[in-house]
Motif scaffolding. Structure first.
Motif, PDB file in Angstrom:
ATOM      1  N   GLU A 164       0.924  -1.267   0.072  1.00 42.90           N
ATOM      2  CA  GLU A 164      -0.073  -0.028   0.036  1.00 42.90           C
ATOM      3  C   GLU A 164       0.921   1.128   0.029  1.00 42.90           C
ATOM      4  OE1 GLU A 164      -3.947   1.590   2.164  1.00 42.90           O
ATOM      5  OE2 GLU A 164      -2.785  -0.203   2.919  1.00 42.90           O
ATOM      6  N   VAL A 165       2.166   1.138   0.562  1.00 40.96           N
ATOM      7  CA  VAL A 165       2.918   2.395   0.709  1.00 40.96           C
ATOM      8  C   VAL A 165       3.392   2.431  -0.602  1.00 40.96           C
ATOM      9  CG1 VAL A 165       5.235   3.079   1.668  1.00 40.96           C
ATOM     10  CG2 VAL A 165       3.669   1.725   2.948  1.00 40.96           C
ATOM     11  N   ALA A 166       4.096   1.515  -1.108  1.00 42.34           N
ATOM     12  CA  ALA A 166       4.613   1.554  -2.584  1.00 42.34           C
ATOM     13  C   ALA A 166       3.465   1.916  -3.636  1.00 42.34           C
ATOM     14  CB  ALA A 166       4.924   0.236  -3.162  1.00 42.34           C
ATOM     15  N   GLU A 167       2.106   1.621  -3.625  1.00 43.47           N
ATOM     16  CA  GLU A 167       1.094   2.218  -4.491  1.00 43.47           C
ATOM     17  C   GLU A 167       0.877   3.791  -4.099  1.00 43.47           C
ATOM     18  OE1 GLU A 167      -2.264   0.107  -3.607  1.00 43.47           O
ATOM     19  OE2 GLU A 167      -1.556  -1.921  -4.371  1.00 43.47           O
ATOM     20  N   ALA A 168       1.073   4.276  -2.882  1.00 41.88           N
ATOM     21  CA  ALA A 168       0.680   5.587  -2.623  1.00 41.88           C
ATOM     22  C   ALA A 168       1.988   6.380  -3.447  1.00 41.88           C
ATOM     23  CB  ALA A 168       0.877   5.950  -1.013  1.00 41.88           C
ATOM     24  N   ILE A 169       3.244   5.825  -3.159  1.00 31.67           N
ATOM     25  CA  ILE A 169       4.403   6.760  -3.730  1.00 31.67           C
ATOM     26  C   ILE A 169       4.150   6.421  -5.190  1.00 31.67           C
ATOM     27  CG2 ILE A 169       6.939   6.559  -4.060  1.00 31.67           C
ATOM     28  CD1 ILE A 169       6.961   5.363  -1.301  1.00 31.67           C
ATOM     29  N   ALA A 170       3.941   5.319  -5.959  1.00 34.10           N
ATOM     30  CA  ALA A 170       3.942   5.346  -7.295  1.00 34.10           C
ATOM     31  C   ALA A 170       2.669   6.540  -7.809  1.00 34.10           C
ATOM     32  CB  ALA A 170       3.247   3.785  -7.681  1.00 34.10           C
ATOM     33  N   SER A 171       1.656   6.481  -7.321  1.00 33.43           N
ATOM     34  CA  SER A 171       0.611   7.613  -7.620  1.00 33.43           C
ATOM     35  C   SER A 171       1.252   8.791  -7.485  1.00 33.43           C
ATOM     36  CB  SER A 171      -0.690   7.311  -6.642  1.00 33.43           C
ATOM     37  OG  SER A 171      -0.311   8.008  -5.491  1.00 33.43           O
ATOM     38  N   TYR A 172       2.055   9.228  -6.653  1.00 32.90           N
ATOM     39  CA  TYR A 172       2.837  10.580  -6.499  1.00 32.90           C
ATOM     40  C   TYR A 172       3.887  10.564  -7.539  1.00 32.90           C
ATOM     41  CZ  TYR A 172       5.415  14.372  -4.724  1.00 32.90           C
ATOM     42  OH  TYR A 172       6.289  15.536  -4.709  1.00 32.90           O
ATOM     43  N   GLN A 173       4.492   9.795  -7.989  1.00 32.31           N
ATOM     44  CA  GLN A 173       5.558   9.881  -8.864  1.00 32.31           C
ATOM     45  C   GLN A 173       5.273   8.838 -10.088  1.00 32.31           C
ATOM     46  OE1 GLN A 173       8.743   8.673  -6.395  1.00 32.31           O
ATOM     47  NE2 GLN A 173       9.434  10.875  -6.061  1.00 32.31           N
ATOM     48  N   PRO A 174       4.513   8.932 -10.980  1.00 37.23           N
ATOM     49  CA  PRO A 174       4.018   8.142 -12.121  1.00 37.23           C
ATOM     50  C   PRO A 174       4.980   7.972 -13.082  1.00 37.23           C
ATOM     51  CG  PRO A 174       2.859  10.290 -12.258  1.00 37.23           C
ATOM     52  CD  PRO A 174       3.539  10.291 -10.765  1.00 37.23           C
ATOM     53  N   HIS A 175       6.209   8.880 -13.288  1.00 36.10           N
ATOM     54  CA  HIS A 175       7.137   8.805 -13.965  1.00 36.10           C
ATOM     55  C   HIS A 175       7.935   7.855 -13.882  1.00 36.10           C
ATOM     56  CE1 HIS A 175       8.556  11.616 -10.924  1.00 36.10           C
ATOM     57  NE2 HIS A 175       9.839  11.478 -11.367  1.00 36.10           N
ATOM     58  N   ARG A 176       8.105   7.471 -12.355  1.00 33.40           N
ATOM     59  CA  ARG A 176       9.136   6.485 -12.056  1.00 33.40           C
ATOM     60  C   ARG A 176       8.625   5.208 -12.042  1.00 33.40           C
ATOM     61  NH1 ARG A 176      12.561   8.249  -6.460  1.00 33.40           N
ATOM     62  NH2 ARG A 176      13.097  10.201  -7.329  1.00 33.40           N
ATOM     63  N   PRO A 177       9.298   3.832 -12.468  1.00 31.12           N
ATOM     64  CA  PRO A 177       8.712   2.709 -12.338  1.00 31.12           C
ATOM     65  C   PRO A 177       8.582   2.333 -11.052  1.00 31.12           C
ATOM     66  CG  PRO A 177      11.174   2.459 -13.105  1.00 31.12           C
ATOM     67  CD  PRO A 177      10.735   3.929 -12.979  1.00 31.12           C
ATOM     68  N   GLN A 178       7.445   1.268 -10.844  1.00 29.99           N
ATOM     69  CA  GLN A 178       7.322   0.856  -9.349  1.00 29.99           C
ATOM     70  C   GLN A 178       8.490  -0.077  -9.142  1.00 29.99           C
ATOM     71  OE1 GLN A 178       3.304   0.561  -8.514  1.00 29.99           O
ATOM     72  NE2 GLN A 178       3.686  -0.667  -6.559  1.00 29.99           N
ATOM     73  N   PRO A 179       9.165  -0.096  -8.053  1.00 32.44           N
ATOM     74  CA  PRO A 179       9.964  -1.051  -7.631  1.00 32.44           C
ATOM     75  C   PRO A 179       9.427  -2.644  -7.467  1.00 32.44           C
ATOM     76  CG  PRO A 179       9.624   0.379  -5.661  1.00 32.44           C
ATOM     77  CD  PRO A 179       8.807   0.907  -6.700  1.00 32.44           C
ATOM     78  N   ARG A 180      10.148  -3.412  -7.913  1.00 32.29           N
ATOM     79  CA  ARG A 180       9.713  -4.844  -7.755  1.00 32.29           C
ATOM     80  C   ARG A 180       9.927  -5.392  -6.477  1.00 32.29           C
ATOM     81  NH1 ARG A 180      12.604  -7.764 -13.562  1.00 32.29           N
ATOM     82  NH2 ARG A 180      11.344  -6.241 -15.040  1.00 32.29           N
ATOM     83  N   LYS A 181      10.917  -4.960  -5.672  1.00 30.40           N
ATOM     84  CA  LYS A 181      11.220  -5.396  -4.446  1.00 30.40           C
ATOM     85  C   LYS A 181      10.867  -4.110  -3.519  1.00 30.40           C
ATOM     86  CE  LYS A 181      14.857  -8.675  -5.360  1.00 30.40           C
ATOM     87  NZ  LYS A 181      16.078  -9.125  -5.103  1.00 30.40           N
ATOM     88  N   LEU A 182      10.539  -4.464  -2.411  1.00 30.44           N
ATOM     89  CA  LEU A 182       9.665  -3.304  -1.424  1.00 30.44           C
ATOM     90  C   LEU A 182      10.631  -2.973  -0.315  1.00 30.44           C
ATOM     91  CD1 LEU A 182       6.009  -4.494  -1.087  1.00 30.44           C
ATOM     92  CD2 LEU A 182       7.025  -3.097  -2.694  1.00 30.44           C
ATOM     93  N   ASP A 183      11.805  -3.722  -0.397  1.00 30.65           N
ATOM     94  CA  ASP A 183      12.787  -3.599   0.607  1.00 30.65           C
ATOM     95  C   ASP A 183      13.423  -2.270   0.917  1.00 30.65           C
ATOM     96  OD1 ASP A 183      12.689  -6.527   0.535  1.00 30.65           O
ATOM     97  OD2 ASP A 183      14.744  -7.120   0.124  1.00 30.65           O
ATOM     98  N   GLY A 184      13.276  -1.488  -0.081  1.00 31.05           N
ATOM     99  CA  GLY A 184      13.949  -0.087  -0.286  1.00 31.05           C
ATOM    100  C   GLY A 184      13.020   0.815   0.744  1.00 31.05           C
ATOM    101  N   LEU A 185      11.678   0.381   0.585  1.00 34.44           N
ATOM    102  CA  LEU A 185      10.575   1.110   1.408  1.00 34.44           C
ATOM    103  C   LEU A 185      10.917   1.442   3.003  1.00 34.44           C
ATOM    104  CD1 LEU A 185       7.490   0.229  -0.458  1.00 34.44           C
ATOM    105  CD2 LEU A 185       8.982   2.212  -0.870  1.00 34.44           C
ATOM    106  N   ALA A 186      11.691   0.263   3.492  1.00 36.19           N
ATOM    107  CA  ALA A 186      11.929   0.214   4.859  1.00 36.19           C
ATOM    108  C   ALA A 186      12.402   1.431   5.523  1.00 36.19           C
ATOM    109  CB  ALA A 186      12.780  -0.959   4.926  1.00 36.19           C
ATOM    110  N   LYS A 187      13.253   2.216   4.728  1.00 32.69           N
ATOM    111  CA  LYS A 187      13.808   3.479   5.223  1.00 32.69           C
ATOM    112  C   LYS A 187      12.843   4.521   5.352  1.00 32.69           C
ATOM    113  CE  LYS A 187      16.048   4.407   0.702  1.00 32.69           C
ATOM    114  NZ  LYS A 187      15.896   3.276   0.314  1.00 32.69           N
ATOM    115  N   ASN A 188      11.721   4.496   4.571  1.00 38.45           N
ATOM    116  CA  ASN A 188      10.807   5.564   4.525  1.00 38.45           C
ATOM    117  C   ASN A 188       9.620   5.395   5.705  1.00 38.45           C
ATOM    118  OD1 ASN A 188      11.856   6.686   2.346  1.00 38.45           O
ATOM    119  ND2 ASN A 188      10.986   5.268   1.057  1.00 38.45           N
ATOM    120  N   VAL A 189       9.648   4.517   6.198  1.00 38.18           N
ATOM    121  CA  VAL A 189       8.337   4.084   7.063  1.00 38.18           C
ATOM    122  C   VAL A 189       8.865   3.524   8.399  1.00 38.18           C
ATOM    123  CG1 VAL A 189       6.557   3.928   5.321  1.00 38.18           C
ATOM    124  CG2 VAL A 189       7.925   1.725   6.045  1.00 38.18           C
ATOM    125  N   ARG A 190       7.790   3.541   9.564  1.00 39.42           N
ATOM    126  CA  ARG A 190       8.249   2.889  10.793  1.00 39.42           C
ATOM    127  C   ARG A 190       6.792   2.087  10.948  1.00 39.42           C
ATOM    128  NH1 ARG A 190      12.269   4.711   9.347  1.00 39.42           N
ATOM    129  NH2 ARG A 190      13.941   6.077  10.490  1.00 39.42           N
TER     130      ARG A 190
END
Length: 292
Positions: A164-190
């Motif tokens: 759900e976090v990834a979908e929110a980011i993708a909707s804000y940055q549609p010009h960027r490809p959505q990451p296949r792995k979600l590991d990188g999102l760990a630093k953005n949320v708690r």
């Protein structure tokens, strides 16, 4: 206070400066400590990780790069009783620079970080060797700013999953490809006690945003006082800093240089780190060269 528990895989900061006005400030550094100091300041809602690629590139070029989490963001402490705003950010910047040896650093600021740099230099709170503003100028587009606010204000109760976090980011940055792995999102949320994933920032920081018109006037007055080497970098796709807004700054600060990065939006360094880093290093090689 914090937004919750750090997720596994979240990079730990290389440094924590405990004396930064009572608020611990977390940061990473790259390169030779004897090289010219380049301070990378992220935008609102971002973290120091937004600068990782640029920091590594600057470090390899002989500079001493530092990126730190602004108070209320990432791994840095939260301000007490709503202690946010430009004046607090400027003091944190000054203390980090002092901890790294002081002197006249290069200030690189994106969005909020650019505003901090403008206030710090234009109001005489510190000196610097050069300034790089990234998609930030006194005049920005209210619609673009509102787009950012809308993104940041969604789901205050938290997200149910990283997907759900990834979908929110993708909707804000549609010009960027959505990451296949979600590991990188760990630093953005708690991970909050209720099991929800919440953004890393302090909600009180969001509640104490600078009044838009007053803050913009303050930035414009600060920009009038700039005399140091200055580079403005705009994302060609940005809806925050328009071409008109960039040209307005260049008229106000006619000695400034200008780079427009194609295929990059407001998060210029994240969208096109290769072009961004090359442009900054070319500018610094002329204005603040590395001495051997």
């Amino acid at each position: 206070m914090s937004a919750g528990r750090r997720l596994p895989g979240t990079p730990k900061p290389k440094h924590v400066w405990e004396d930064a006005g009572g608020v611990p400030i977390a940061g990473d550094t790259w390169g030779d400590p004897n090289g010219p100091l380049v301070v990378l300041q992220h935008g609102g809602g971002q973290t120091r990780h937004a600068w990782k690629g640029a920091g590594e590139t600057l470090g390899k070029a002989g500079y001493h790069a530092v990126a730190f989490d602004a108070r209320g963001h990432g791994d840095s402490g939260w301000g007490q009783d709503g202690a946010y705003g430009a004046d607090f950010m400027v003091e944190d910047l000054r203390r980090v620079v002092a901890a790294l040896g002081g002197g006249r650093p290069v200030l690189v600021g994106a969005s909020m970080g650019g505003g901090t740099s403008l206030v710090a230099l234009g109001e005489g709170h510190m000196e610097a060797a050069a300034l790089v503003l990234v998609d930030m100028a006194p005049r920005i587009e209210p619609e673009g700013a509102q787009h950012i606010q809308d993104f940041m204000d969604q789901k205050p109760e938290g997200f149910d999953s990283l997907e759900e976090v990834a979908e929110a980011i993708a909707s804000y940055q549609p010009h960027r490809p959505q990451p296949r792995k979600l590991d990188g999102l760990a630093k953005n949320v708690r991970l909050a006690e209720n099991g929800k994933y919440r953004w890393h920032w302090d909600p009180a920081w969001r509640a104490n945003r600078n009044a838009f018109d007053d803050y913009r006037r303050r930035l414009a007055e600060a920009a009038d006082n700039l005399t140091l080497p200055t580079l403005l970098v705009r994302g060609g796709l940005s809806n925050v800093l328009s071409e008109e807004g960039a040209q307005s700054f260049l008229q106000q600060c006619p000695h400034a240089e200008y780079v427009n990065v194609d295929n990059a939006a407001h998060m210029v360094a994240g969208d096109r780190n290769d072009i961004f880093a090359d442009a900054v290093i070319e500018f610094l090689n002329r204005t603040v060269p590395v001495t051997v």
